[in-house]
Design a protein around this motif. Sequence first.
Motif, PDB file in Angstrom:
ATOM      1  N   LYS A 192       0.809  -1.223   0.000  1.00 22.68           N
ATOM      2  CA  LYS A 192       0.000   0.000   0.000  1.00 22.68           C
ATOM      3  C   LYS A 192       0.845   1.278   0.000  1.00 22.68           C
ATOM      4  CE  LYS A 192      -3.706  -2.205   2.630  1.00 22.68           C
ATOM      5  NZ  LYS A 192      -3.168  -3.291   3.434  1.00 22.68           N
ATOM      6  N   HIS A 193       2.031   1.207   0.600  1.00 23.70           N
ATOM      7  CA  HIS A 193       2.842   2.416   0.799  1.00 23.70           C
ATOM      8  C   HIS A 193       4.175   2.383   0.062  1.00 23.70           C
ATOM      9  CE1 HIS A 193       0.172   4.130   3.855  1.00 23.70           C
ATOM     10  NE2 HIS A 193      -0.056   2.872   4.173  1.00 23.70           N
ATOM     11  N   GLY A 194       4.383   1.389  -0.765  1.00 25.52           N
ATOM     12  CA  GLY A 194       5.628   1.304  -1.534  1.00 25.52           C
ATOM     13  C   GLY A 194       6.853   1.257  -0.638  1.00 25.52           C
ATOM     14  N   GLU A 195       7.874   1.947  -1.054  1.00 22.17           N
ATOM     15  CA  GLU A 195       9.156   1.891  -0.343  1.00 22.17           C
ATOM     16  C   GLU A 195       9.239   2.860   0.826  1.00 22.17           C
ATOM     17  OE1 GLU A 195      12.461   1.879  -3.026  1.00 22.17           O
ATOM     18  OE2 GLU A 195      11.618   0.236  -4.192  1.00 22.17           O
ATOM     19  N   ASP A 196       8.093   3.382   1.278  1.00 22.07           N
ATOM     20  CA  ASP A 196       8.098   4.299   2.416  1.00 22.07           C
ATOM     21  C   ASP A 196       8.284   3.581   3.743  1.00 22.07           C
ATOM     22  OD1 ASP A 196       7.780   6.440   0.739  1.00 22.07           O
ATOM     23  OD2 ASP A 196       5.626   6.656   1.088  1.00 22.07           O
ATOM     24  N   PHE A 197       8.275   2.244   3.709  1.00 27.40           N
ATOM     25  CA  PHE A 197       8.450   1.449   4.931  1.00 27.40           C
ATOM     26  C   PHE A 197       9.488   0.360   4.685  1.00 27.40           C
ATOM     27  CE2 PHE A 197       7.176  -2.443   7.317  1.00 27.40           C
ATOM     28  CZ  PHE A 197       7.537  -1.996   8.572  1.00 27.40           C
ATOM     29  N   VAL A 198      10.333   0.141   5.695  1.00 20.38           N
ATOM     30  CA  VAL A 198      11.328  -0.934   5.586  1.00 20.38           C
ATOM     31  C   VAL A 198      11.537  -1.569   6.961  1.00 20.38           C
ATOM     32  CG1 VAL A 198      13.405   0.493   5.949  1.00 20.38           C
ATOM     33  CG2 VAL A 198      13.553  -1.568   4.565  1.00 20.38           C
ATOM     34  N   VAL A 199      11.822  -2.856   6.945  1.00 16.16           N
ATOM     35  CA  VAL A 199      12.230  -3.586   8.143  1.00 16.16           C
ATOM     36  C   VAL A 199      13.723  -3.857   7.976  1.00 16.16           C
ATOM     37  CG1 VAL A 199      12.040  -5.762   9.431  1.00 16.16           C
ATOM     38  CG2 VAL A 199       9.986  -4.717   8.450  1.00 16.16           C
ATOM     39  N   LEU A 200      14.506  -3.628   9.022  1.00 18.95           N
ATOM     40  CA  LEU A 200      15.931  -3.970   9.005  1.00 18.95           C
ATOM     41  C   LEU A 200      16.195  -4.957  10.128  1.00 18.95           C
ATOM     42  CD1 LEU A 200      17.642  -0.476   8.511  1.00 18.95           C
ATOM     43  CD2 LEU A 200      17.205  -2.218   6.777  1.00 18.95           C
ATOM     44  N   GLY A 201      16.671  -6.148   9.779  1.00 16.54           N
ATOM     45  CA  GLY A 201      17.000  -7.168  10.760  1.00 16.54           C
ATOM     46  C   GLY A 201      18.487  -7.133  11.077  1.00 16.54           C
ATOM     47  N   PHE A 202      18.805  -7.187  12.357  1.00 18.41           N
ATOM     48  CA  PHE A 202      20.193  -7.219  12.816  1.00 18.41           C
ATOM     49  C   PHE A 202      20.417  -8.501  13.610  1.00 18.41           C
ATOM     50  CE2 PHE A 202      19.616  -2.773  11.922  1.00 18.41           C
ATOM     51  CZ  PHE A 202      20.865  -2.347  11.486  1.00 18.41           C
ATOM     52  N   PRO A 203      21.004  -9.527  12.993  1.00 20.99           N
ATOM     53  CA  PRO A 203      21.281 -10.765  13.730  1.00 20.99           C
ATOM     54  C   PRO A 203      22.192 -10.486  14.930  1.00 20.99           C
ATOM     55  CG  PRO A 203      21.646 -11.053  11.377  1.00 20.99           C
ATOM     56  CD  PRO A 203      21.463  -9.590  11.616  1.00 20.99           C
ATOM     57  N   CYS A 204      21.934 -11.196  16.018  1.00 16.79           N
ATOM     58  CA  CYS A 204      22.716 -11.015  17.243  1.00 16.79           C
ATOM     59  C   CYS A 204      22.845 -12.357  17.955  1.00 16.79           C
ATOM     60  CB  CYS A 204      22.011  -9.997  18.138  1.00 16.79           C
ATOM     61  SG  CYS A 204      22.855  -9.733  19.714  1.00 16.79           S
ATOM     62  N   ASN A 205      24.046 -12.663  18.415  1.00 18.24           N
ATOM     63  CA  ASN A 205      24.310 -13.939  19.085  1.00 18.24           C
ATOM     64  C   ASN A 205      24.533 -13.756  20.588  1.00 18.24           C
ATOM     65  OD1 ASN A 205      24.653 -16.796  18.893  1.00 18.24           O
ATOM     66  ND2 ASN A 205      26.853 -16.528  19.094  1.00 18.24           N
ATOM     67  N   GLN A 206      24.064 -12.652  21.151  1.00 17.44           N
ATOM     68  CA  GLN A 206      24.320 -12.355  22.562  1.00 17.44           C
ATOM     69  C   GLN A 206      23.333 -12.995  23.531  1.00 17.44           C
ATOM     70  OE1 GLN A 206      24.743  -7.911  22.250  1.00 17.44           O
ATOM     71  NE2 GLN A 206      26.539  -8.361  23.504  1.00 17.44           N
ATOM     72  N   PHE A 207      22.277 -13.595  23.023  1.00 18.89           N
ATOM     73  CA  PHE A 207      21.251 -14.141  23.904  1.00 18.89           C
ATOM     74  C   PHE A 207      21.196 -15.648  23.751  1.00 18.89           C
ATOM     75  CE2 PHE A 207      20.084  -9.843  22.596  1.00 18.89           C
ATOM     76  CZ  PHE A 207      20.106  -9.213  23.837  1.00 18.89           C
ATOM     77  N   GLY A 208      21.838 -16.355  24.649  1.00 17.42           N
ATOM     78  CA  GLY A 208      21.817 -17.812  24.640  1.00 17.42           C
ATOM     79  C   GLY A 208      22.493 -18.424  23.425  1.00 17.42           C
ATOM     80  N   GLY A 209      23.360 -17.677  22.747  1.00 15.98           N
ATOM     81  CA  GLY A 209      24.061 -18.209  21.567  1.00 15.98           C
ATOM     82  C   GLY A 209      23.093 -18.667  20.491  1.00 15.98           C
TER      83      GLY A 209
END
Length: 167
Positions: free
Chosen positions: A58-75
């Motif tokens: 509905k909103h085109g590229e006006d919204f984005v999700v950025l995922g940041f993998p992290c291994n600090q919680f229980g490996g």
Amino acid sequence: MSSATSFYDFKPLDKKGAEVPLADYAGKVVLIVNVASKCGFTPQYAGLEKVYKDIREKHGEDFVVLGFPCNQFGGQEPGSDEEIQSFCQLNYGVSFPVLKKVDVNGDGAAPLYQWLKEQQPGLMGLKRVKWNFEKFLIGKDGKVKGRWASTTKPESLEKAILEELAK
């Protein structure tokens, strides 16, 4: 990077180690999530992808999700950046950007996460990220508009995201 005044001042690294200038997202609404492949919350990848696709429809590229993998919680994110990308694609059809693995807490925390936690402390003023799949919403102005715990389902953030898009 204590001189950072906005989200757009940061340049985290992508899966290949190249800088991703967050200034490229100026004027967009961005959902930041620290992710992991072997966590009880890992199925949230499906919800994140659904919200990403539904809102972009509905909103085109006006919204984005950025995922940041992290291994600090229980490996729970032990894989290489390449393995993480493959996992996300094969298991959840993730099409939003998943960047280079980072630390979100401690002395080695990524500058972006240091800034996010400073801007929007958690419950009782705690600044540290408590677990995988904690979410930060960035408005079009580059300011943090909200922070949600790991237990918050991505789909429940759709209203807050749409409100920011409407501004």
